[in-house]
Every structure is written in C-alpha cells, then in structure tokens.
Enzyme design. Structure first.
Site, PDB file in Angstrom:
ATOM      1  N   TYR A 310       0.845  -1.189   0.000  1.00  0.00           N
ATOM      2  CA  TYR A 310       0.000   0.000   0.000  1.00  0.00           C
ATOM      3  C   TYR A 310       0.880   1.239   0.000  1.00  0.00           C
ATOM      4  CZ  TYR A 310      -3.894   3.040   1.584  1.00  0.00           C
ATOM      5  OH  TYR A 310      -4.852   4.022   1.696  1.00  0.00           O
ATOM      6  N   CYS A 311       0.642   2.160  -0.965  1.00  0.00           N
ATOM      7  CA  CYS A 311       1.332   3.441  -1.032  1.00  0.00           C
ATOM      8  C   CYS A 311       2.840   3.217  -1.117  1.00  0.00           C
ATOM      9  CB  CYS A 311       0.921   4.308   0.161  1.00  0.00           C
ATOM     10  SG  CYS A 311       1.558   6.005   0.116  1.00  0.00           S
ATOM     11  N   ILE A 312       3.631   3.863  -0.266  1.00  0.00           N
ATOM     12  CA  ILE A 312       5.077   3.678  -0.299  1.00  0.00           C
ATOM     13  C   ILE A 312       5.443   2.226   0.017  1.00  0.00           C
ATOM     14  CG2 ILE A 312       5.375   4.408   2.096  1.00  0.00           C
ATOM     15  CD1 ILE A 312       8.023   5.627   1.378  1.00  0.00           C
TER      16      ILE A 312
END
Length: 579
Positions: A310-312
């Site tokens: 998720y995300c970074i």
C-alpha cells in the site's frame, strides 16, 4: 549520513544548522526553492510583452463582464453568473450566495482567481516545475482571502449568527482555544480519544509472530475451517500506521480477507526516533519485506506468498519483488499494489515539494534531529487539499461553531509516524527526483532491478481522486511491466478509495486485465472503454486472489514454535503503540 553537493563538495555544518533552524519556521518548505520558481516566472513574464497584453485584455474583459453582472443584480434582474466554480469547489453552493451583495463578492473572487491562473501559466521559457509551484502558491494565497472564510462576507455564517444571537461564534472561540491548546501541548485532535488501538481499532484477533528492530509481523487467527493454500502478506506504508487496513470491525480489510478464508500476515513498522537516523531504504527491503517473507514461509511452509503493498509500502514491495524474481527465488505467488507508484515522472502535486533545493533543505532538517517529523508531512498534505482540510475546518469549527464528527479513518490519520533521515533522503532522491527504479538504475545487492524482472501476476489499484499517487501515474505500470496485469480504478481518494468495504455507499470501480502480450492502452482510452461496476471492489480483488491460488487447505495455527516463530504477544503488538 554525510551529504555532499552535486559536485562533491561537503556541506558546512553551520549552513546545515541554519537551514534546519529555518525549516522549523517554514514547516520544512525551502524559501530558496520558492524564490527560484518566482524568479523564473517573473523574469520570463517581464520579457513577454505579448503575454502582458493578453493579461491586460483579459482583465478588461473580466471587469466589463463583472460590471454588467453587478448592474443586473442591483436592479433585481437575475442573469447568468460570470463564472462557475470548479466542480470540486463547494464553497459557494449554498443558495445564500446568490443574493446581493454576496453573489458579487464570490463572483469577483472567482474571476480574480481565474485571472491569476492565466497569469501564472503559459509563459514561454518557465520550467514546468516552477510554473506549477507559482500557480499553486498563487492559488493558496488567494484562497486565504476567499469571502467564505470571513464571518462578515459569508452569508451562511451571518444567518447562523443572527439565528443563534452569536452563540455559534462563542462556541467557535472555545473550539479554537481547545485546538490551540492541543497543538501547543502536542495532543491529538478532539475526538480521537473515542478511538483506541487494540480496543475499537486494530481489533482483529492475532499474534505478533516475529519482531526485529524495524518490524513486528502479525499473523491473524483463522475464522474458517479451510483457507487458501497460499498466505497473504500485507506491506503497509510506514508514513502512517498499519491499522488503516484494520480499522473498525465493519471496514477492516484484514478481517474481510480472514473471513473469506485467507491466512493473513501484516507488517507493523517501528516509529523511528533519532537513534534510527541511519536506517536506509535498503533496510526496509531487508529487515522489512525479506524478513517478513522468510517468517511467513517459515510458519506456513515453503509456499509462495500473495504479497500486497500500500502506497510507499507498495513501491517498496515492487522493488523487493523485482529483486526476488531477478534472483530466481519462488517466494512470491502474486503482487497486489494499492495506490502505489513505480514511476514518478507524473507523481502529481506532491512534486511541488520535490526538487534539489527542497530535498537538500529537508535533509538538513532531518540531519539535525535524525528524522522528518509528522508536522512537516502533515502540512504538505494539507496544502494539497487546503479547501477541504484547512479552510472548511475554519468555517465549520470556528465560524459555524460545529465540531466535525471524528471517524475511525480520521483518528488513524491523526496517528502519524516519523521518517528516518537516511531512508527518506534516499527515497526522495532515488525515486521521486531521479526515477531510478522505473529507469533501471536502482540497485539491490549491487545489481540493478526493474519492473520487467517481476514475472508473477500483478493486481494494481488506483483511485480516481488520489492526490498522493495519481491514478494515471499508478497506471504507468502497464507500460513498464512485462507480465499479466489486472488494473482496477476505484472511486474515492488515496485512503477512502482503498477502504471501500462491501456495503459502503456511493462506491464504484472499473477493472480490466492486460495479458503480457496485449498492446498498451493509454489511461484516458482505458477509462472510456472500461465499464463501471457499482459497489465495493474488494470482492473483485478477493476473487482474483482465489483464482490465483492453489486450492484450499486446513486452517493454520498462529505461529510455528518448532520453526522458531512462536507467538510473542497479542495483536496489535507494541510498535503500533509508539508515539
């Protein structure tokens, strides 16, 4: 970690100390970066007489149009407005704004805003980055003076004040005093006390089954007799705490997966301190993804794992997965990425805060205390959505005297984490600034990795209104990877688009599969030709996971003492509770 200039010279400690001191005042924004953008714009505008003449002409036309509108309004003849707000601008929706003098005030404001937009774009010679910075800065300054932000120019506030005989302003003053006190004492926002990690947040039952100096690995207890043959490992972002994926019982992705018959593991990252300043991005790969995969395979047996980032955390997972596949290891069954960028050339409005000057400024700030504080990151994200996150709060909480009801997602958002100096510097320079991974220059274990190294199926999720990882940037993985890719575009933003549980109202998504040999389709064309499905996208993803799995096996116990992974403590563990 010592830092040198691009030409190899060392930065003097006095300069670094000065910049770090300044950055505390500017919330981490580099004055030199802003001034460079402004100078680029003003010098080119001064040397563009044609653009100047065009702006004068636009100003005259807008003034004439505005004067005609005011004249009609004063004589009670309701005509078409001079200008309509942008679709996302909800400040002037109330019917009260259509009466004199408020209609004239907001129309004049929008015309001024539009003129300044014209003045800051389309000037030959200005670099695109500087143009974006100047245009963004002008919009932020103008938004401060919006008539909606002042009680004597906001008709809705005036009506409320008249009806309540000023009690709304008294409540608003109390709200302001309470918020100011909490900010000074570094307390969380009002209402967060109703949410407790391990109580009504992060409450899915499980155990911490592995811990090192960077992560705790949580395994969740099964709720079905049979489970998928391959476990699921989730790698969340470390810019926030992991339990966004395990919020309340009704919207927990972790619980949803467990109830669908998956063995679920998730990484809980340590909240770094100054002692972790030298923790680098590669430590997050080795001590994070790789050690977690080793632990998962040690607990359930040497079976490939469904990995989720998720995300970074998704960016990290994609790099780690590329290295694992490059080295011929069969640890990974599939890779799922939520709102995760792998190419940063179109990384959206966050790029406003990314250039050499800005990164150097942040590095000096982090050098002084060993990490990037939560306040600097929160300030940048709030500026990207200032109307929603700053000015609407001012109006609602302080002028209308109402309190925005705290939700589990808002409480999670207030529970931010810090960024280690070395890791954040490497991340910003190697990925955001230089785009090393997408362009094949990122090295893991002294060998380059690229998205073409990943040979397992990909499921990639973008969100339509994502300001952090714009979906068209996320979509570029279709151009860069050489494997089967299922791309899903969810409604909502960076967080609300992902936390989209079944039964959530007003949700829809688009999804389509691209086989390895299929031709590339541009994002706008993909959007137009992909049909819309109503409801949550979670069942579509879970069905994809099940289709990629090797059948069912008996539910597994939590931990594996014989393999060296005993249950250490109950979920949510200790790292998530660190301030």
């Amino acid at each position: 970690m010592a830092r040198s200039t691009a030409h190899g010279g060392k930065i003097h400690p006095i300069d670094r100390f000065l910049h770090a001191t300044e950055a505390r005042v500017t919330s981490g924004l580099s004055p030199a970066s802003i001034m460079a953008a402004y100078s680029d714009w003003v010098v080119h505008l001064a040397n563009a007489p044609g653009k100047q003449a065009e702006l004068v002409e636009k100003a005259l036309r807008k003034n004439l149009r505005f004067a005609a509108y005011v004249q009609q309004a004063m004589f009670g003849r309701k005509g078409a407005p001079c200008i309509d707000p942008l679709p996302q601008d909800r400040r002037f929706q109330s019917p009260d704004w259509q009466t004199i003098p408020f209609s004239c005030w907001y129309q004049g404001f929008l015309l001024t805003q539009q003129w300044w937009h014209n003045a800051t774009v389309g000037i030959g010679g200005v670099t695109p980055h500087h143009e974006d910075v100047v245009s963004f800065s002008a919009r932020q300054i103008l938004d401060m003076f919006s008539p909606s932000n002042f009680p004597w120019t906001n008709p809705t506030v005036l009506r409320r004040t008249f009806d309540e005989k000023g009690q709304n302003l008294i409540r608003g003053a109390r709200n302001f005093a309470e918020d100011w006190e909490r900010a000074v004492l570094q307390k969380p926002p009002v209402g967060t006390e109703a949410f407790r990690v391990g109580g009504n947040l992060a409450m899915t039952k499980g155990k911490v089954v592995y811990r090192n100096r960077l992560i705790e690995l949580i395994q969740y207890e099964p709720t079905t007799k049979k489970v998928g043959a391959e476990p699921v490992l989730i790698v969340p972002a470390w810019i926030m705490k992991y339990y966004i994926l395990d919020l309340s019982e009704s919207n927990s992705m972790v619980k949803y997966l467990v109830d669908q018959g998956h063995t679920v593991f998730i990484i809980s990252w340590k909240n770094p301190t100054e002692d972790d300043s030298d923790t680098g991005f590669h430590d997050y790969i080795d001590l994070g993804v790789n050690k977690a995969l080793e632990a998962v395979r040690g607990i359930v047996g040497e079976t490939p794992v469904h990995t989720v980032g998720y995300c970074i955390g998704g960016t990290l997972l994609s790099i780690a997965a590329a290295a694992i596949c490059r080295d011929g290891k069969d640890w990974i069954k599939t890779v799922t990425l939520f709102a995760a960028q792998t190419d940063f050339t179109e990384a959206g409005e966050l790029m406003l805060f990314i250039d050499d000057s800005q990164i150097a400024y942040l590095e000096d700030l982090m050098w002084d205390r060993g990490y990037l504080d939560t306040k600097e990151m929160a300030g940048a994200f709030q500026l990207l959505r200032s109307n929603d996150l700053i000015w609407s709060k001012l109006i609602n909480d302080y002028l209308m005297g109402e309190r925005t009801q705290m939700t589990d997602l808002m409480a999670w958002n207030a529970d931010a984490t810090r960024m280690p100096y070395r890791m954040h510097s490497e991340y910003l320079r190697s990925l955001f600034l230089n785009n090393d991974f997408a362009e094949g220059r990122y090295y893991v274990d002294d060998k380059p990795v690229a998205l073409t190294d990943i040979h397992v199926p990909l499921f990639v999720v973008g969100a339509e209104r994502d300001h952090v990882a714009p979906w068209k940037s996320v979509f570029k993985i279709n151009l860069l990877a050489d494997t089967d890719i299922t791309f899903l575009l969810a409604s909502g933003g960076h967080n609300a688009g992902i936390i989209s549980e079944p039964g959530h109202p007003h949700r829809h998504f688009r999804v389509a599969e691209k086989k390895e040999r299929d031709p590339y389709v541009a994002p706008d064309q993909w959007f137009e030709q992909t049909p819309v499905s109503e409801g949550s996208w979670w069942p579509a993803w879970e069905a994809w996971l099940t289709a990629q799995s090797g059948g069912k096996v008996d539910a597994r116990a939590v931990g594996n003492r014989d393999a060296g992974y005993p249950a250490i403590c109950d979920a949510p563990g200790s790292y998530v509770l660190q301030d």
